[in-house]
Design a protein around this motif. Structure first.
Motif, short mmCIF file in Angstrom:
data_model
loop_
_atom_site.label_atom_id
_atom_site.label_comp_id
_atom_site.label_asym_id
_atom_site.label_seq_id
_atom_site.Cartn_x
_atom_site.Cartn_y
_atom_site.Cartn_z
N UNK A 38 -36.09 -17.73 -33.13
CA UNK A 38 -36.52 -18.89 -32.35
C UNK A 38 -36.80 -18.41 -30.94
N UNK A 39 -38.03 -18.59 -30.47
CA UNK A 39 -38.38 -18.20 -29.10
C UNK A 39 -39.36 -17.05 -29.03
N UNK A 119 -32.36 -22.36 -24.97
CA UNK A 119 -31.05 -22.09 -24.36
C UNK A 119 -30.32 -23.33 -23.84
N UNK A 120 -30.90 -24.51 -24.02
CA UNK A 120 -30.15 -25.72 -23.68
C UNK A 120 -29.00 -25.86 -24.68
N UNK A 147 -24.82 -17.15 -21.53
CA UNK A 147 -24.23 -17.19 -20.19
C UNK A 147 -24.86 -18.26 -19.29
N UNK A 148 -26.00 -18.83 -19.70
CA UNK A 148 -26.61 -19.88 -18.87
C UNK A 148 -26.05 -21.27 -19.21
N UNK A 149 -25.13 -21.34 -20.16
CA UNK A 149 -24.67 -22.63 -20.67
C UNK A 149 -24.04 -23.54 -19.65
N UNK A 150 -23.48 -22.98 -18.57
CA UNK A 150 -22.86 -23.81 -17.54
C UNK A 150 -23.76 -24.03 -16.33
N UNK A 151 -24.95 -23.44 -16.34
CA UNK A 151 -25.91 -23.69 -15.27
C UNK A 151 -26.43 -25.11 -15.40
#
Length: 216
Positions: A38-39, A119-120, A147-151
Motif C-alpha cells: 500500500x503506497x 500513515x494516519x 513513528x509519525x503516529x503521535x504527530x
C-alpha cells in the motif's frame, strides 16, 4: 543496474534490517509469493515508484500488487511503465468499502502485505482489520513509518470505528501482551505468531497451519 530514485526504505529509514531478516528469506522459500504494498509514493519529494522498482528487481517471480490513493498518479505511473508487472488497486485504505473491493478484485490470499500508505493511525487500523484475515498462514504483514503516529498531522483522519484520538502504537502494545500472555490476564489469543519491531516499523507473522489457534 542501480535504481533511481532510491526508495527511502533504505535511506531515511533502515527498513532493510526488517526486510532482510524476514522478507528476503520468505521469497527464497516461496518464489511465487503474492505480495501487496500500500503506497506508491505519490506524495514523496522524489518521483513515485521507487519501491515498486525495487520489488520488481528483487522478486521477479512474485505475484505483485500495488495499492494507491491517488488515481491520477497511478495512471501517470502506468503510462511511464513504472507499474509494468504489477496489479494495481486504487482508493482510500481507511475506507471499508474500498478495502472490500480490493479483496474482491485481488481474491486476497496474500503471502505478504506492506503498509507504506497514508500513515494516519485510523487508516493503518482499518487496513489491518480488513487485510490481516486475507494473509495466508505463515505470511507476513509489515507496518512502516509508525513513528509519525503521535504527530498531530497524522491524527486528523477518523472512521466510524476509529476516533482521531486513536494511536496505532498503543494497539501494538496490546498485541504484545496478547503474544506474551496468550489469553491470560485479559489478553486475547488470535492468529498472530510473532511481532518484530525495529526503529519506526514492525512486522507481524501469522501462525502457520501446523500451529493450533484457539480464539477467544
Amino acid at each position: 543496474a542501480s535504481l533511481s530514485p532510491v526508495t527511502d526504505k533504505i535511506t531515511t529509514h533502515q527498513y532493510h534490517s526488517m526486510y532482510g531478516q524476514f522478507l528476503l528469506p520468505y521469497y527464497r522459500s516461496r518464489p511465487g509469493m503474492k505480495m501487496l504494498e500500500i503506497g506508491l509514493g505519490c506524495d514523496m519529494n522524489y518521483e513515485p515508484g521507487a519501491s515498486v522498482a525495487l520489488w520488481k528487481k528483487l522478486f521477479p517471480t512474485a505475484d505483485l500488487w500495488e495499492a494507491e490513493y491517488d488515481g491520477v498518479c497511478v495512471e501517470l505511473a502506468k503510462k511511464e511503465g513504472k507499474l509494468d508487472g504489477f496489479n494495481v488497486l486504487v482508493g482510500d485504505q481507511g475506507n471499508d468499502q474500498i478495502l472490500d473491493g480490493w479483496i474482491e478484485r485481488s481474491k486476497g490470499k496474500f503471502d505478504v502485505i506492506i503498509d507504506d500508505g497514508g500513515h494516519q493511525n485510523c487508516q493503518i487500523m482499518a487496513s489491518f482489520d480488513k487485510l490481516w484475515p486475507t494473509v495466508r498462514p505463515g505470511g507476513l504483514y509489515f507496518l512502516e513509518d509508525l513513528s509519525v503516529g503521535k504527530w498531530m498531522g497524522y491524527r486528523k483522519y477518523s472512521t466510524p470505528k476509529c476516533p482521531k484520538t486513536f494511536i496505532f502504537s498503543h494497539k501494538l502494545q496490546e498485541w504484545m501482551d496478547d503474544l506474551i500472555y496468550q489469553g491470560g490476564y485479559g489478553s486475547r489469543r488470535w492468529d498472530a505468531h510473532f511481532m518484530f519491531c525495529q526503529a519506526e516499523a514492525c512486522v507481524l507473522g501469522k501462525k502457520p497451519l501446523a500451529i493450533d489457534v484457539t480464539y477467544s
